[in-house]
Design an enzyme around this catalytic site. Sequence first.
Site, PDB file in Angstrom:
ATOM      1  N   HIS A 201       0.810  -1.220   0.000  1.00 40.61           N
ATOM      2  CA  HIS A 201       0.000   0.000   0.000  1.00 40.61           C
ATOM      3  C   HIS A 201       0.838   1.263   0.000  1.00 40.61           C
ATOM      4  O   HIS A 201       0.401   2.297  -0.508  1.00 40.61           O
ATOM      5  CB  HIS A 201      -1.001  -0.027   1.155  1.00 40.61           C
ATOM      6  CG  HIS A 201      -2.234  -0.761   0.788  1.00 40.61           C
ATOM      7  ND1 HIS A 201      -3.316  -0.141   0.195  1.00 40.61           N
ATOM      8  CD2 HIS A 201      -2.535  -2.068   0.824  1.00 40.61           C
ATOM      9  CE1 HIS A 201      -4.237  -1.047  -0.078  1.00 40.61           C
ATOM     10  NE2 HIS A 201      -3.788  -2.222   0.288  1.00 40.61           N
ATOM     11  N   GLU A 449     -10.173 -11.864  -8.003  1.00 37.23           N
ATOM     12  CA  GLU A 449      -8.803 -11.754  -7.502  1.00 37.23           C
ATOM     13  C   GLU A 449      -8.333 -13.024  -6.806  1.00 37.23           C
ATOM     14  O   GLU A 449      -7.239 -13.079  -6.269  1.00 37.23           O
ATOM     15  CB  GLU A 449      -8.674 -10.552  -6.566  1.00 37.23           C
ATOM     16  CG  GLU A 449      -9.759 -10.474  -5.516  1.00 37.23           C
ATOM     17  CD  GLU A 449      -9.763  -9.137  -4.783  1.00 37.23           C
ATOM     18  OE1 GLU A 449      -8.747  -8.414  -4.834  1.00 37.23           O
ATOM     19  OE2 GLU A 449     -10.775  -8.823  -4.141  1.00 37.23           O
ATOM     20  N   ASP A 473      -3.980  -8.859  -6.188  1.00 36.42           N
ATOM     21  CA  ASP A 473      -4.205 -10.066  -5.399  1.00 36.42           C
ATOM     22  C   ASP A 473      -4.253 -11.316  -6.268  1.00 36.42           C
ATOM     23  O   ASP A 473      -3.844 -12.394  -5.835  1.00 36.42           O
ATOM     24  CB  ASP A 473      -5.498  -9.944  -4.587  1.00 36.42           C
ATOM     25  CG  ASP A 473      -5.269  -9.241  -3.254  1.00 36.42           C
ATOM     26  OD1 ASP A 473      -4.126  -9.277  -2.755  1.00 36.42           O
ATOM     27  OD2 ASP A 473      -6.219  -8.655  -2.723  1.00 36.42           O
ATOM     28  N   CYS A 520      -8.678  -3.357 -12.441  1.00 36.91           N
ATOM     29  CA  CYS A 520      -8.476  -2.256 -11.492  1.00 36.91           C
ATOM     30  C   CYS A 520      -7.190  -2.431 -10.690  1.00 36.91           C
ATOM     31  O   CYS A 520      -6.896  -1.632  -9.806  1.00 36.91           O
ATOM     32  CB  CYS A 520      -9.666  -2.115 -10.549  1.00 36.91           C
ATOM     33  SG  CYS A 520      -9.919  -3.521  -9.443  1.00 36.91           S
TER      34      CYS A 520
END
Length: 600
Positions: A201, A449, A473, A520
Amino acid sequence: MSIQIFGLPVSRGVAIGRAVLVASSRVDVPHHFIDPALVDEEIARMIRARDVVAHEFDVLKRDLPRDAPSELAALLDVHQMLLQDEALIGATADWISKRHYNAEWALSAQLEVLARQFDEMEDPYLRERKADLEQVVERILRTLARGAPSPMPGTTEGAKDFGGDEPLVLVASDIAPADMLSFKRSVFKGFVTDVGGKTSHTAIVARSMDIPAVVGARQASNLIRQDDCIIIDGDAGLVIVDPSPIVLEEYRFRQRQSELERSRLARLRHTPAVTLDGERVELIANIEMPEDGVAVLEAGAVGVGLFRSEFLFMNRGRDNLPDEEEQYEVYRRAVEGMKGLPVTIRTVDIGADKPLDGMSPNELRHESVLNPALGLRAIRWSLSEPGMFRRQLRALYRAAYHGPVKIMIPMLASLHEIRQTLENIAHVQRQLTESGKPFGACEVGAMIEVPAAALTLPIFLRHFDFLSIGTNDLIQYTLAIDRADEAVAHLYDPWNPAVLHLVSSIIAQARAAGKAVSVCGEMAGDPIFTELLLAMGLRSFSMHPSQIASVKQRVLRADTRRLAALLEPVLSSDDPEQTWTELFAALTTSGHGQMVSVAA
């Protein structure tokens, strides 16, 4: 003497500035800038916490048993001396007044400075006193956490007061997602962390801020000192500490060149994303907060493909989660800010590397597995907390009354989870109808994912209105790699044949079923993959607003019919990256891969 530190390049460009260190601590430490007007109040908060700890030490010493070893009383005396030491308390107050750090950050910053001084002492006894200092600071930090909260972060302008026009770069062992949210609108021009991978992140937010970042730099936070001049080369994954004047000038030249390129790309903002053969491509944006909508519109995106709602839950205790009204107001602002363009909101994806404030990964996964990425996260957590999940769903449907909203469900893997999710949605719709509250219709989609979802896609196509491929993921789970772990980050490979087969298959099946499909994950915003995804049939890319111009440039230059002819050899190859590179190079140099100017 100049030092070079290597890590993983995760956000391109060059940053040059003074180092601001975020020291690691055994206590969770919030990091944010405070408003200059609240400096005195923040110093007073720190002093009050110090006085509470001093009183606790007095009580402990008073209540020592008569037969207690004399060393215990002496140790408490040492701790009391440290509490009153100007090198700790006075210098911490300076961090607050001059840098506008909140008290916790200021304490941890001064601890880092003093700890290095202890490490350099020749006397073994004095070196060992570092542990006493750490214990004292930890106790003050815990007291601060129990007491009154710090004033909320000030404006970006307030944060700039201490640095003037001199750029700042952030250096840390790791940066929690909650801290990244606080730093997102701050003054930092780049990030360096000891740990992390290309899709951690820290990396994702750095890319969303469009600033250079290097992660997985191992000992960076130990080798770099406060206020060191450093260069972050986000293209090479290189950090240079105390560069020579020649190196510094070279990188300043590169900075100027990069700024010119960004200015050139900005001209594409209002150009429709249409390929040379007339295929319209949807370029939409990933955001974390309603305020990000401004950047989405400025970048020329045609909607929001991923609103990460979990950031609304960050910096909150587990007993202080946002209620329905608070969520509704946030979602409504995001919808209205997009001025009629569609907003896709993902239900909360708490867990793994995004725990709630005060909730350890163990609590989130109930100690069921060693890797929290495989534990109680995303839709699993939502289904285990139906009250929370329904509050969020009600807020989403109510926000849809104000504009087009799509709801996206993360990490679904089975028919059982699909049924539970849809039952909760139906329940919420009945509740809203009975209550008389206005709400709108929402398309409901699934994030693909998990390999199990990709391999049973017909089930998902029967139950959902649209699909979105979360490549971050999907790659992690397909390759059995923790994407936040720098020890295995080099194994994270979007070019792996298994990954490409899954992505291509998902896109083909969705298109055959007449269902919308987007990507995405980070692959969508990486121009290296633009033409390959177009060849697979993808026509909807969701990425950070800062990445849209670069991807749009590639779209405008592409001929999807010719690109599609390259797909089969690539998917059949043992080395897809090499095969694609060779075939694409041959296409563009043969005259078939036409180019358009950026000014188009």
